[in-house]
Design a protein around this motif. Structure first.
Motif, PDB file in Angstrom:
ATOM      1  N   LEU A  82       0.864  -1.173   0.000  1.00  0.00           N
ATOM      2  CA  LEU A  82       0.000   0.000   0.000  1.00  0.00           C
ATOM      3  C   LEU A  82       0.903   1.225   0.000  1.00  0.00           C
ATOM      4  CD1 LEU A  82      -1.043  -2.194   2.404  1.00  0.00           C
ATOM      5  CD2 LEU A  82      -3.094  -0.788   2.190  1.00  0.00           C
ATOM      6  N   GLU A  83       0.600   2.193  -0.844  1.00  0.00           N
ATOM      7  CA  GLU A  83       1.458   3.371  -0.900  1.00  0.00           C
ATOM      8  C   GLU A  83       0.705   4.585  -1.436  1.00  0.00           C
ATOM      9  OE1 GLU A  83       3.680   3.518  -5.116  1.00  0.00           O
ATOM     10  OE2 GLU A  83       4.400   1.899  -3.816  1.00  0.00           O
ATOM     11  N   TYR A  84       1.057   5.732  -0.884  1.00  0.00           N
ATOM     12  CA  TYR A  84       0.699   7.023  -1.472  1.00  0.00           C
ATOM     13  C   TYR A  84       1.894   7.574  -2.240  1.00  0.00           C
ATOM     14  CZ  TYR A  84      -3.130   6.931   1.947  1.00  0.00           C
ATOM     15  OH  TYR A  84      -4.227   6.573   2.689  1.00  0.00           O
ATOM     16  N   ASP A  85       3.070   7.224  -1.731  1.00  0.00           N
ATOM     17  CA  ASP A  85       4.327   7.739  -2.243  1.00  0.00           C
ATOM     18  C   ASP A  85       5.320   6.586  -2.267  1.00  0.00           C
ATOM     19  OD1 ASP A  85       6.865   8.924  -2.525  1.00  0.00           O
ATOM     20  OD2 ASP A  85       6.235  10.766  -1.523  1.00  0.00           O
ATOM     21  N   PRO A  86       6.005   6.363  -3.405  1.00  0.00           N
ATOM     22  CA  PRO A  86       6.967   5.248  -3.466  1.00  0.00           C
ATOM     23  C   PRO A  86       8.053   5.318  -2.403  1.00  0.00           C
ATOM     24  CG  PRO A  86       6.552   6.138  -5.659  1.00  0.00           C
ATOM     25  CD  PRO A  86       5.902   7.076  -4.689  1.00  0.00           C
ATOM     26  N   ARG A  87       8.288   6.521  -1.825  1.00  0.00           N
ATOM     27  CA  ARG A  87       9.311   6.652  -0.795  1.00  0.00           C
ATOM     28  C   ARG A  87       8.867   6.064   0.533  1.00  0.00           C
ATOM     29  NH1 ARG A  87      10.162  13.049  -1.164  1.00  0.00           N
ATOM     30  NH2 ARG A  87       7.895  12.835  -1.014  1.00  0.00           N
ATOM     31  N   ALA A  88       7.576   5.822   0.690  1.00  0.00           N
ATOM     32  CA  ALA A  88       7.049   5.344   1.980  1.00  0.00           C
ATOM     33  C   ALA A  88       5.976   4.296   1.723  1.00  0.00           C
ATOM     34  CB  ALA A  88       6.497   6.508   2.795  1.00  0.00           C
ATOM     35  N   ARG A  89       6.406   3.117   1.325  1.00  0.00           N
ATOM     36  CA  ARG A  89       5.479   2.023   1.021  1.00  0.00           C
ATOM     37  C   ARG A  89       5.336   1.109   2.237  1.00  0.00           C
ATOM     38  NH1 ARG A  89       8.351  -0.440  -2.703  1.00  0.00           N
ATOM     39  NH2 ARG A  89       7.624   0.973  -4.343  1.00  0.00           N
ATOM     40  N   THR A  90       4.127   0.603   2.435  1.00  0.00           N
ATOM     41  CA  THR A  90       3.885  -0.399   3.472  1.00  0.00           C
ATOM     42  C   THR A  90       3.697  -1.746   2.797  1.00  0.00           C
ATOM     43  OG1 THR A  90       2.880   1.166   5.017  1.00  0.00           O
ATOM     44  CG2 THR A  90       2.307  -1.142   5.303  1.00  0.00           C
ATOM     45  N   GLU A  91       4.436  -2.741   3.241  1.00  0.00           N
ATOM     46  CA  GLU A  91       4.335  -4.082   2.683  1.00  0.00           C
ATOM     47  C   GLU A  91       4.043  -5.089   3.791  1.00  0.00           C
ATOM     48  OE1 GLU A  91       7.982  -4.800   0.633  1.00  0.00           O
ATOM     49  OE2 GLU A  91       7.349  -3.704  -1.165  1.00  0.00           O
ATOM     50  N   LEU A  92       3.253  -6.105   3.466  1.00  0.00           N
ATOM     51  CA  LEU A  92       2.928  -7.140   4.443  1.00  0.00           C
ATOM     52  C   LEU A  92       2.599  -8.434   3.719  1.00  0.00           C
ATOM     53  CD1 LEU A  92      -0.571  -7.463   4.758  1.00  0.00           C
ATOM     54  CD2 LEU A  92      -0.096  -5.027   5.058  1.00  0.00           C
ATOM     55  N   TRP A  93       2.808  -9.548   4.416  1.00  0.00           N
ATOM     56  CA  TRP A  93       2.438 -10.860   3.900  1.00  0.00           C
ATOM     57  C   TRP A  93       1.148 -11.289   4.578  1.00  0.00           C
ATOM     58  CZ3 TRP A  93       4.915 -13.337  -0.031  1.00  0.00           C
ATOM     59  CH2 TRP A  93       6.166 -12.834  -0.393  1.00  0.00           C
TER      60      TRP A  93
END
Length: 268
Positions: A235-246
């Motif tokens: 999930l991201e608004y900005d590629p510099r601060a993406r949230t990733e989860l499994w």
């Protein structure tokens, strides 16, 4: 060490800000004493004037002052006057910001993203929470804040992106409404910061974008493909601060039940 100690030059605005902060503290102490001791507040400090003997320097477009030593010659005398102003005068000349929410993240929560001195500069102009910083961004005042605090605008925006990135606490599977022929399995993602300026984050599962059916600040509903009920979600608004989860909701999607707790990782 004092602000002007060790014969060190400081920015003129930092000196004025330090004096203002101490005057605010003195005023607060007088007010608290009047309240706690049940005494009437019979006096207040209205005007303060001071003469500062110092060397004035100009470096990188910034006026800096260095305290004069007893043996120094050719020094400059700066006459500074502080006078009281009324609340209507402040409101007339200040940008109106929302009152701090008790649940807002403080700037301290940003950790090493901002150095202590940088946080003090922001707090010196009344920015103590991430929400206040975001409010100024929405008003297009990031450039002005950067100039006043001597913080690069790119850094402010990067810090804000990381602080307001989507946060996920739970992923679950659910059936959509409608007729039995139109029933489809969906994913509900719960957390915070799931809306920014009324827009949900871009969501991808397994590298493919997923449609957002419904979104609020604490939950979004996704319509994944048949093979997107397990794997890596970003999930991201900005590629510099993406949230990733499994996550894995493949079994829940098959049987229409079950919950999964994601493992969240911020990408910077």
């Amino acid at each position: 060490m004092s602000l002007l100690g060790a014969n060190q030059a400081v920015a003129l605005e930092d000196f004025i800000q330090a004096v203002q902060s101490q005057l605010d503290t003195a005023q607060t102490r007088m007010s608290l004493r009047a309240q706690n001791d049940k005494l009437p507040l019979t006096f207040a400090i209205k005007d303060i004037a001071m003469d500062l003997k110092a060397h004035v320097e100009l470096a990188d477009g910034e006026v800096r002052i260095r305290p004069a030593q007893p043996q120094d010659k050719d020094t400059t005398v700066l006459r500074l006057g502080f006078t009281a102003i009324t609340k209507p005068m402040i409101e007339e000349n200040a940008v109106q910001l929302a009152v701090d929410d008790a649940e807002d993240l403080t700037l301290d929560a940003l950790g090493d993203d901002l150095a202590p001195e940088e946080r003090r500069r922001l707090e010196g102009i009344g920015i103590r929470t991430v929400a206040k910083l975001d409010e100024l961004r929405k008003q297009g005042l990031a450039g002005s804040v950067g100039r006043i605090t001597r913080l690069p605008v790119d850094k402010l925006e990067s810090v804000l992106s990381r602080a307001t990135r989507p946060m996920v606490s739970e992923v679950s599977s659910e059936e959509s409404g409608g007729s039995s022929d139109a029933l489809r399995q969906r994913l509900r993602v719960r957390g915070r910061n799931l809306l920014r300026d009324g827009v949900p984050p871009r969501v991808a599962i397994g590298g493919r974008e997923v449609g957002v059916v419904h979104a609020s600040d604490d939950a979004i509903v996704l319509e994944p493909g048949p093979d997107q009920f397990a794997g890596q979600m970003s999930l991201e608004y900005d590629p510099r601060a993406r949230t990733e989860l499994w996550f894995d909701q493949s079994q829940a999607a098959s049987f229409g039940m079950g919950l999964a707790r994601p493992r969240e990782r911020g990408v910077q």
